[in-house]
Design an enzyme around this catalytic site. Sequence first.
Site, PDB file in Angstrom:
ATOM      1  CG  ASN A  64      49.097 -37.822  -4.246  1.00 29.35           C
ATOM      2  OD1 ASN A  64      48.926 -38.815  -3.532  1.00 29.35           O
ATOM      3  ND2 ASN A  64      48.707 -37.784  -5.496  1.00 29.35           N
ATOM      4  CG  PHE A  90      55.344 -43.989   0.351  1.00 31.44           C
ATOM      5  CD1 PHE A  90      54.722 -45.221   0.406  1.00 31.44           C
ATOM      6  CD2 PHE A  90      55.101 -43.182  -0.751  1.00 31.44           C
ATOM      7  CE1 PHE A  90      53.876 -45.642  -0.604  1.00 31.44           C
ATOM      8  CE2 PHE A  90      54.232 -43.598  -1.764  1.00 31.44           C
ATOM      9  CZ  PHE A  90      53.625 -44.835  -1.681  1.00 31.44           C
ATOM     10  N   GLY A 107      58.459 -40.583  -9.503  1.00 36.50           N
ATOM     11  CA  GLY A 107      57.907 -40.252 -10.832  1.00 36.50           C
ATOM     12  C   GLY A 107      56.417 -40.574 -10.825  1.00 36.50           C
ATOM     13  CB  CYS A 156      49.809 -38.983  -8.829  1.00 34.69           C
ATOM     14  SG  CYS A 156      48.426 -39.725  -9.675  1.00 34.69           S
ATOM     15  CE  LYS A 177      45.004 -37.527  -5.604  1.00 34.16           C
ATOM     16  NZ  LYS A 177      45.241 -38.974  -5.528  1.00 34.16           N
ATOM     17  CB  VAL A 206      40.860 -41.809 -12.066  1.00 29.43           C
ATOM     18  CG1 VAL A 206      39.823 -41.517 -10.983  1.00 29.43           C
ATOM     19  CG2 VAL A 206      42.267 -41.466 -11.586  1.00 29.43           C
ATOM     20  N   PRO A 263      64.769 -45.373  -0.386  1.00 29.99           N
ATOM     21  CG  PRO A 263      67.014 -45.825   0.027  1.00 29.99           C
ATOM     22  CD  PRO A 263      65.647 -46.098   0.544  1.00 29.99           C
ATOM     23  NE  ARG A 283      50.752 -41.325 -16.958  1.00 32.42           N
ATOM     24  CZ  ARG A 283      49.436 -41.393 -16.701  1.00 32.42           C
ATOM     25  NH1 ARG A 283      48.660 -40.345 -16.914  1.00 32.42           N
ATOM     26  NH2 ARG A 283      48.908 -42.502 -16.216  1.00 32.42           N
ATOM     27  CD  GLU A 288      49.774 -45.300 -12.882  1.00 29.79           C
ATOM     28  OE1 GLU A 288      49.739 -44.085 -13.097  1.00 29.79           O
ATOM     29  OE2 GLU A 288      50.241 -46.125 -13.682  1.00 29.79           O
TER      30      GLU A 288
HETATM   31  C1  UDX Z   1      50.560 -42.222  -5.852  1.00 31.16           C
HETATM   32  C2  UDX Z   1      49.937 -42.303  -4.461  1.00 31.16           C
HETATM   33  O1  UDX Z   1      50.575 -43.337  -3.722  1.00 31.16           O
HETATM   34  C3  UDX Z   1      48.441 -42.608  -4.570  1.00 31.16           C
HETATM   35  O2  UDX Z   1      47.851 -42.637  -3.277  1.00 31.16           O
HETATM   36  C4  UDX Z   1      47.801 -41.513  -5.433  1.00 31.16           C
HETATM   37  O3  UDX Z   1      46.412 -41.745  -5.586  1.00 31.16           O
HETATM   38  C5  UDX Z   1      48.461 -41.474  -6.795  1.00 31.16           C
HETATM   39  O4  UDX Z   1      49.872 -41.255  -6.660  1.00 31.16           O
HETATM   40  P1  UDX Z   1      51.417 -43.873  -7.699  1.00 31.16           P
HETATM   41  O5  UDX Z   1      51.903 -42.607  -8.345  1.00 31.16           O
HETATM   42  O6  UDX Z   1      50.674 -44.864  -8.508  1.00 31.16           O
HETATM   43  O7  UDX Z   1      50.456 -43.491  -6.443  1.00 31.16           O
HETATM   44  O8  UDX Z   1      52.705 -44.648  -7.147  1.00 31.16           O
HETATM   45  P2  UDX Z   1      53.452 -44.746  -5.760  1.00 31.16           P
HETATM   46  O9  UDX Z   1      53.501 -46.165  -5.377  1.00 31.16           O
HETATM   47  O10 UDX Z   1      52.943 -43.777  -4.803  1.00 31.16           O
HETATM   48  O11 UDX Z   1      54.971 -44.293  -6.195  1.00 31.16           O
HETATM   49  C6  UDX Z   1      55.156 -42.995  -6.712  1.00 31.16           C
HETATM   50  C7  UDX Z   1      56.652 -42.805  -6.957  1.00 31.16           C
HETATM   51  O12 UDX Z   1      57.340 -42.752  -5.706  1.00 31.16           O
HETATM   52  C8  UDX Z   1      57.297 -43.933  -7.762  1.00 31.16           C
HETATM   53  O13 UDX Z   1      58.230 -43.383  -8.686  1.00 31.16           O
HETATM   54  C9  UDX Z   1      58.022 -44.746  -6.709  1.00 31.16           C
HETATM   55  O14 UDX Z   1      59.178 -45.401  -7.227  1.00 31.16           O
HETATM   56  C10 UDX Z   1      58.429 -43.666  -5.727  1.00 31.16           C
HETATM   57  N1  UDX Z   1      58.641 -44.182  -4.381  1.00 31.16           N
HETATM   58  C11 UDX Z   1      57.599 -44.738  -3.707  1.00 31.16           C
HETATM   59  C12 UDX Z   1      59.908 -44.057  -3.812  1.00 31.16           C
HETATM   60  O15 UDX Z   1      60.835 -43.565  -4.440  1.00 31.16           O
HETATM   61  N2  UDX Z   1      60.102 -44.520  -2.557  1.00 31.16           N
HETATM   62  C13 UDX Z   1      59.092 -45.088  -1.840  1.00 31.16           C
HETATM   63  O16 UDX Z   1      59.329 -45.491  -0.697  1.00 31.16           O
HETATM   64  C14 UDX Z   1      57.800 -45.211  -2.424  1.00 31.16           C
END
Ligand code: UDX
Length: 447
Positions: free
Chosen positions: A217, A258, A266, A269, A213, A11, A261, A337, A155
Amino acid sequence: MRIAMIGGGYVGLVSGTCFAEFGTDVAIVETNPDRLAALREGRIPIYEPGLDRLVAENVEAGRLTFGDDMAAAVKGADAVFVAVGTPSRRGDGQADTSYVYAAVEQVARVAEGYTLIVTKSTVPVGTGREIAKIVHATRPDLDFDVASNPEFLREGNAIVDFMKPDRVIIGTDQSKPGGTERAQNILRKLYRPLYLLERPIVFTGLETAELIKYAANSFLAMKITFINEISDLCEKVGADVNDVARSIGLDGRIGKKFLHPSPGFGGSCFPKDTRALTAIGRNAGSPVRLIETTVAVNELRMKAMGERVIALAGGDVKGLTIGVLGLTFKPETDDMREAASIVVLDQLDKAGAQIRAFDPAGMETARPVLPQGVTYCKDALDAATGADILVVLTEWNEFRSLSPEKLKTRMTGRKVADLRNIWDPESLKEAGFDYISLGRPDMVHTA
Ligand code: UDX
């Protein structure tokens, strides 16, 4: 303008570099000597596309520096951002704020003149007010304000998410006369380039900003878990989850993002923030039951994915070779992670399978957290070589172009578990594969 960014982790490094790109002078304070040395030598300790170039350009321009001298960084800074880690505390899942409080105390000790302390790290609701108490106790003489400015960086997409945010959230202590105006004016100036890009900046209270926040999330994690449960239902009733997701997503109130499936969410966050929000809710006497269920369902899902692979093998993978494509928690990162692969590969290893794995970026970060016996391969086809079963766990783009014909030349068996729906069921089945994926007709179980 000049700011101090306490913490050169994911961050702090991304936020600090992007502020520098806006023309602000940024002093990043990193106390970990190895990480500080790497940053000073231009070696970026995290995998974030484009970050290395952006850091180099801003260091070159003299706007971005790295150091461990808190006093030098804080002195004369218009704002001091706290971007240190807030890991999940063992037990109740509450965020551990000890690093935040330690950093704040250090800042208070060296601060001179008016100081604006801004939390960038994700912190439990009420942390800002606690910070104010710590600063006042450490320096009763100091003129200061506290603000909350949570980040929403994904990320692998962090620079774009900083430069083109859906919104900027700024929380200030609205109970303190005059505190809000000074803090808001400084932060409005800092974010002026975004303001000119007409990116909305929301000014609100401290606790509100901190809760936004977690709420954001947790809602996203719940949305993913929702489509994962609908995906399982699709398999039972013969519906196609991709069509369900696309169709409900066309409703502007739901939105199409989002709704993919997956083996479960993971990362650094979602798992941490959902657990923290449930702890905040319980501690406040207002349990957030939807998120408690989200956490439980997600953990069960990862285990269920391993069981699906074993079921695909007829209930026993002992002695079988299983090729695994993708280890990181999502594509475009090396971050392992709370990745689904940690749970799934542990199950397969314990069930006696020989695992061959490949990930475009996560091979080194995966090794310490995966079972000892995993063979790390040089590319996807190498991981498929000799495999009785092939499993897709992370949807890296390079896997999408692998053809069934190519897989057949390498694999011994003809079983594929595509846990990210990256391939077309028809083409795999026409090629003679016993193919399973998530929520699509191939998974139809006759009642
Ligand atoms: C997330 C939030 O998106 C971001 O706004 C916040 O600041 C930090 O946490 P990040 O953890 O980097 O970001 O990844 P993200 O793209 O959100 O995916 C998180 C997890 O959800 C991943 O394991 C991804 O595979 C999963 N995911 C995401 C799904 O299973 N399905 C989706 O449609 C989207």
